[in-house]
Design a protein around this motif. Sequence first.
Motif, short mmCIF file in Angstrom:
data_model
loop_
_atom_site.label_atom_id
_atom_site.label_comp_id
_atom_site.label_asym_id
_atom_site.label_seq_id
_atom_site.Cartn_x
_atom_site.Cartn_y
_atom_site.Cartn_z
N MET C 1 0.85 -1.20 0.00
CA MET C 1 0.00 0.00 0.00
C MET C 1 0.88 1.24 0.00
SD MET C 1 -3.15 0.81 2.37
CE MET C 1 -4.18 2.14 1.90
N THR C 2 0.55 2.18 -0.84
CA THR C 2 1.34 3.41 -0.86
C THR C 2 0.58 4.55 -0.18
OG1 THR C 2 0.51 3.74 -3.07
CG2 THR C 2 2.79 3.01 -2.87
N ILE C 3 1.34 5.37 0.44
CA ILE C 3 0.74 6.47 1.19
C ILE C 3 1.09 7.77 0.47
CG2 ILE C 3 0.73 7.63 3.44
CD1 ILE C 3 -0.26 4.69 3.44
N ALA C 4 0.10 8.62 0.35
CA ALA C 4 0.36 9.93 -0.25
C ALA C 4 1.23 10.74 0.70
CB ALA C 4 -0.96 10.66 -0.48
N THR C 5 2.33 11.21 0.21
CA THR C 5 3.22 11.98 1.10
C THR C 5 3.35 13.40 0.59
OG1 THR C 5 5.08 11.22 -0.19
CG2 THR C 5 4.62 10.01 1.81
N ALA C 6 3.53 14.29 1.55
CA ALA C 6 3.78 15.67 1.16
C ALA C 6 5.22 15.74 0.69
CB ALA C 6 3.56 16.58 2.36
N PRO C 7 5.46 16.14 -0.54
CA PRO C 7 6.80 16.02 -1.10
C PRO C 7 7.80 17.03 -0.53
CG PRO C 7 5.32 17.08 -2.67
CD PRO C 7 4.50 16.71 -1.47
N GLN C 8 7.29 18.15 -0.01
CA GLN C 8 8.20 19.24 0.33
C GLN C 8 9.02 18.99 1.59
OE1 GLN C 8 4.96 19.28 0.40
NE2 GLN C 8 4.08 20.61 1.95
N ARG C 9 8.66 17.98 2.39
CA ARG C 9 9.34 17.84 3.66
C ARG C 9 10.01 16.47 3.77
NH1 ARG C 9 8.36 16.11 8.74
NH2 ARG C 9 6.37 15.23 8.16
N ARG C 10 11.22 16.47 4.31
CA ARG C 10 11.86 15.17 4.54
C ARG C 10 11.28 14.55 5.77
NH1 ARG C 10 18.17 14.88 4.85
NH2 ARG C 10 17.63 13.08 6.13
N ARG C 11 10.94 13.29 5.70
CA ARG C 11 10.37 12.59 6.85
C ARG C 11 11.44 12.40 7.92
NH1 ARG C 11 4.91 11.14 6.10
NH2 ARG C 11 4.86 13.29 5.46
N THR C 12 10.99 12.40 9.16
CA THR C 12 11.93 12.10 10.23
C THR C 12 12.09 10.59 10.29
OG1 THR C 12 10.26 11.77 11.93
CG2 THR C 12 11.03 14.03 11.58
N ARG C 13 13.08 10.16 11.04
CA ARG C 13 13.32 8.72 11.12
C ARG C 13 12.09 8.00 11.69
NH1 ARG C 13 17.32 5.48 14.95
NH2 ARG C 13 16.20 3.52 14.64
N ALA C 14 11.51 8.59 12.74
CA ALA C 14 10.35 7.95 13.35
C ALA C 14 9.19 7.85 12.36
CB ALA C 14 9.91 8.73 14.59
N GLU C 15 9.01 8.91 11.57
CA GLU C 15 7.93 8.89 10.58
C GLU C 15 8.17 7.80 9.54
OE1 GLU C 15 6.70 13.64 10.82
OE2 GLU C 15 8.20 12.95 9.38
N THR C 16 9.43 7.69 9.10
CA THR C 16 9.76 6.65 8.14
C THR C 16 9.54 5.27 8.74
OG1 THR C 16 11.46 8.17 7.39
CG2 THR C 16 11.56 5.94 6.51
N ASP C 17 9.96 5.10 10.00
CA ASP C 17 9.75 3.82 10.69
C ASP C 17 8.27 3.45 10.66
OD1 ASP C 17 12.42 3.80 11.31
OD2 ASP C 17 12.16 4.35 13.43
N LEU C 18 7.43 4.43 10.99
CA LEU C 18 6.00 4.14 11.08
C LEU C 18 5.41 3.83 9.71
CD1 LEU C 18 5.21 6.90 13.71
CD2 LEU C 18 4.83 4.45 14.06
N GLU C 19 5.87 4.57 8.71
CA GLU C 19 5.37 4.33 7.35
C GLU C 19 5.74 2.93 6.87
OE1 GLU C 19 6.48 7.31 4.36
OE2 GLU C 19 5.45 8.71 5.74
N GLN C 20 7.02 2.60 7.11
CA GLN C 20 7.47 1.27 6.68
C GLN C 20 6.70 0.19 7.41
OE1 GLN C 20 11.68 1.52 7.24
NE2 GLN C 20 12.01 2.55 5.27
N ALA C 21 6.47 0.42 8.70
CA ALA C 21 5.74 -0.57 9.48
C ALA C 21 4.35 -0.76 8.90
CB ALA C 21 5.66 -0.14 10.94
N PHE C 22 3.70 0.37 8.57
CA PHE C 22 2.34 0.25 8.05
C PHE C 22 2.32 -0.47 6.70
CE2 PHE C 22 -1.54 1.89 5.94
CZ PHE C 22 -2.46 1.35 6.83
N GLU C 23 3.26 -0.10 5.85
CA GLU C 23 3.30 -0.77 4.54
C GLU C 23 3.54 -2.25 4.70
OE1 GLU C 23 5.71 1.08 1.47
OE2 GLU C 23 5.17 3.06 2.27
N ALA C 24 4.42 -2.61 5.63
CA ALA C 24 4.78 -4.01 5.80
C ALA C 24 3.63 -4.82 6.37
CB ALA C 24 6.00 -4.13 6.71
N MET C 25 2.83 -4.23 7.26
CA MET C 25 1.87 -5.06 7.97
C MET C 25 0.41 -4.74 7.68
SD MET C 25 2.49 -3.58 11.80
CE MET C 25 1.41 -4.80 12.55
#
Lengths: 489, 251, 442
Positions: C1-25
């Motif tokens: 599943m892909t999530i719409a992301t706001a392109p202008q901002r770099r995600r923080t590590r925690a945000e990336t962690d959570l996104e990856q977790a959601f995609e994975a599970m």
Amino acid sequence: MAAVKETVDQVRAIDVDQYKYGFESAIESDMAPKGLSEDIVRFISAKKNEPEWMLEWRLDAYRRWLTMEEPTWARVHYPPIDFQDLYYYAAPKSTAGPKSLDEVDPELIRVYEKLGIPLKEQAVLAGVEGARIAVDAVFDSVSVVTTFREELAKVGIIFCSISEAMREYPDLVKKYLGTVVPTSDNYYATLNSAVFSDGSFVWIPEGVRCPMELSTYFRINEKKTGQFERTLIIAEKGSYVSYLEGCTAPQRDENQLHAAVVELVAMEDAEIKYSTVQNWYPGDKDGRGGIYNFVTKRGDCRGDRSKISWTQVETGSAITWKYPSCILRGDGSQGEFYSIAVSNGHQQVDSGTKMIHLGKNTASRIISKGISAGKSQNTYRGQVKINRKADGARSFTNCDSLLIGHDCGAHTVPYIESGNPKAKVEHEATTSKISDDQLFYCISRGLPTEEAVALIVNGFVREVLQQLPMEFAVEAQKLIGVSLEGSVG
Amino acid sequence: MLEIKNLHAEIEADGREILRGLDLTVKAGEVHAIMGPNGAGKSTLSHVLAGKPGYRVTQGTATLDGVDILEMDPALRAANGLFLAFQYPVEIPGVGNMTFLKAALNSQRKARGEGEMSTPDFMRLVRTEAGKLKITQDMLKRPVNVGFSGGEKKRNEILQMAILQPKLCILDETDSGLDIDALKVVSEGVNALRSPDRAFVVITHYQRLLDHIRPDVVHVLSKGRIVKTGGPDLALELEAKGYADFADEAA
Amino acid sequence: MTIATAPQRRRTRAETDLEQAFEAMASALPGDIGPRAGAFARFAAEGLPHRRVEAYHFTDLRSLMVSAPPPAPRPSAKTRVSADVFAAVDAARAVFVDGWFMADLSDLSGLGEGVSVTSIAAALATGDEVLAALGARLDADVTAESDPLVGLATTFYGDGLVVRVAPGAVAARPLEIRHLSSGASVSAFVRHAVEVGAGASLQVIESHQSPNDLEFHAHTLTELTLAEGATVAWTDRQKEGDQAARFSSLALSLGKKAVLDHSVITLGAKLARTQIFARLGEACDLTTRGATLIADRAHADATLFVTHVGPNAVSRELYKSAIDGEAKSVFQGKIRVEKTAQGTDGRMGAHAVLLSPRAEAMAKPELEIFADDVACAHGATVAEIDDTLKFYLMSRGIPAAETERLLIRAFLGEVTDAIAHEGVREAIEAELDGWIDGRVAR
């Protein structure tokens, strides 16, 4: 309770169109073309014969402003302001600069007479109360006259328009302008830095106690005109000054913009007392028209044991966005904020203060009284911040709101931040309607409801009114009555 | 018992000197009254002896039974037998009166190397002493001084004194804010505690307290020093003539 | 599943962690994926809140929440269970490890007639109809629904309790809900739904515990509904480990004349945020109190949104914190009185004592009033322990350390004294004493 219901009905019936300063005066104006651009900034600077550094300062602010966004955090709602649909400069044609009273357009003097502002020195001298107030009258974009200048000059005090100060005392202006409210401070302050047209300049020399109240009277007259005045007051070591500010505008259907900047600097042992009675046109009963009042006022207690005291009575404007603040930098310096904010009709007020404690043993005191009626929204927003180094700092806030009627709102948003255990911060706030018990008590002693309400409201704001110079306090009390006409008149 | 020599003390915040070379000797069994005009330093003396923060001793000594107390923290001074009955006892919300009394008594006993008093013994002691001072059960249950009237607070001070059994009691303007009935109860409480091995320093502005607590010695304190010492008659003399003379003497 | 992301901002590590977790599970999450995906999309659109987000002004999660450990798998049955601080209290017990209900460690007996307790995982498996109602109250409350932490719990929860008390039923003994850690560095997501019927009553004791030196993130979302005349007493005590993060959201709905007495005791976690979203109906009575004791570099935030919707309700909020070391406490409390809530009586107090020169306290008690016939007030103070009181106690012979202990306890006493259940109160008082003694020893 019946009495309350009656009061509420009366408030509902208030005719906010009764704004008594709503007249317009037929005075010919010299105006800049509509809109805002670098050329307009140059135009304003040229009109005022400013030195080159001042123009650069303005242009720098203008360019910065273009990159900024309008703040949205305040509890005020209004349609977007079209900054290109405004005039940024309007001056009464007859007065290209401050002159002696004899040369001022008699029509202009009549305007101020109608407003109750004495511009004739002898008239003031003959006054019954014997109180003397030096006045700087600002009409749209320019200062038209400043009274009592010679007398003040005798003790070394400079009191003139800021345009004049830039020409006559460039070193003083250069030294202090923008040091309290930097050009980049906020959206409206930056805009002001670019296009400000006039305002007052006060310099009190070391050890001098200003012998009279100084005052500026602001009047917006022209249509679609923004007023961007700038005031700078400097109290040198051990000096004292009390300064009053009043404002009105004609009644118009469209909204007018007022974005002022006031900077105060108090050196060692100096004291500045700044009082405002703000009575800009608040709009009509349906919320049409009225002044958008976006003001940045800040005082810097730069020297040890200095003191800055803000007192404000806010009854006008469609929108008020105003936070007179103190930076308590000097050890033992003190900041005070006394405020009465009355809102009625469709007015929206978001006002309060910031007290930033940097020095040791600094003290701040905040007393805020909000009264909401009609369909208005009245917000107190304040910040008390204790720096890690501010040992022994003390801050006390008392913030009370009174509601009259079912359709208004009263809100309190304090931010308290302390990083020093040797500091003590106290904050208390209440919101209530006028007490039924108090009303009943007064009525049972024979007071008509309306007078009973007036009496209670006056009691409610008393602590703040007492801070105003006597003549102003009487005016302010009347104004509060007028603003709540129908319920407290 | 109490020996003060050339005591100088100032307010820490602004360096203002309040005590300016004060000498005072109080023997066991004696009651000394210290009188003087407002601002003479009477309360400062009591605060400095009890170790209240905010004062700086710049010269001189104060010993209790030969032990220097000025270097001790307030708790240790108390454990060594010093007790100050405050002019304005503070309210301490959240700390029960009984809890407080027990903590104080056992802390002092512990500091002196004595065992803790058992709860039943403690309860008995409090009940007896409270009864004498007309202190109700309700007052004992409430937090320390919270909601107490002026008179109740002063009685509570004397109750603490009765329970802690100090060697030296300093009474700071104990009569202020008391009506005549409360004054009698408090004075009786104090008189009951008089004994050959206990001393009292009674600080007061007015003579009337001394009608109830008869002093052996009366001192006049002015501008931070003892300027005159005499017998009980001195208090009467002051009552009649006021302090004006002494202000001059000290100057 | 892909999530719409706001392109202008770099995600923080925690945000990336959570996104990856959601995609994975995402595909493996139980129940209807719709609400979860919706919640996560809302979260992802804004990311972790920062200081410009008003509700997170003092708790900038973008900088405070450095990373997010992966969502916890169901742990093996063999988990070492630490001692229960409420062991002396006679209660039914539901034990959670890493956010999963452990039936074999739990004892749900003796709650009496009309009280049912099921695990959400079990309910999801059998398609229990209660889940349809789950989240209905959140949807009704804009503030709660748009909250990023509520969003995360809604996205990732695997388990929790569904507690129902039938109208008129009185729970025969308290229900203790224990949240423990298996010792793994994971994020635990729990979601409870508690419905107390008209005139019914229930007592809940919640406890949270995890070991020190473990990056453990505990998320809890609890929806508590009190029908007309229901009575609930709820005590929440958390002592997470010194590297843990604890995010607790409580969405409350009080019906007519319902009474809730709530206390939250915060003793641990490096980063803690307790948020309460309360909607108050007619003539109900909400009391919530907090005691926070933090040290080192801990950051503890208590944020309340109390909305009076019905007339004549009473709300009382009292939050106290004692802050040591370089810790920082945050209190934000908003009493909102809607136009319909005439006769509201609301009172809020936030008080902090700073026990060390580097301690910090922030407070933002807010009133937002749209009805006129109200009596609302708030007060806030920040200071150190009163010197005058300290001196008075010492002048009676009580040593400095003991004086401080007495005064800190007295300061917090207003919160703890009000806990009605004696066993619960005593257990909490013992913990506070332990904290203070530990402090004195430090």
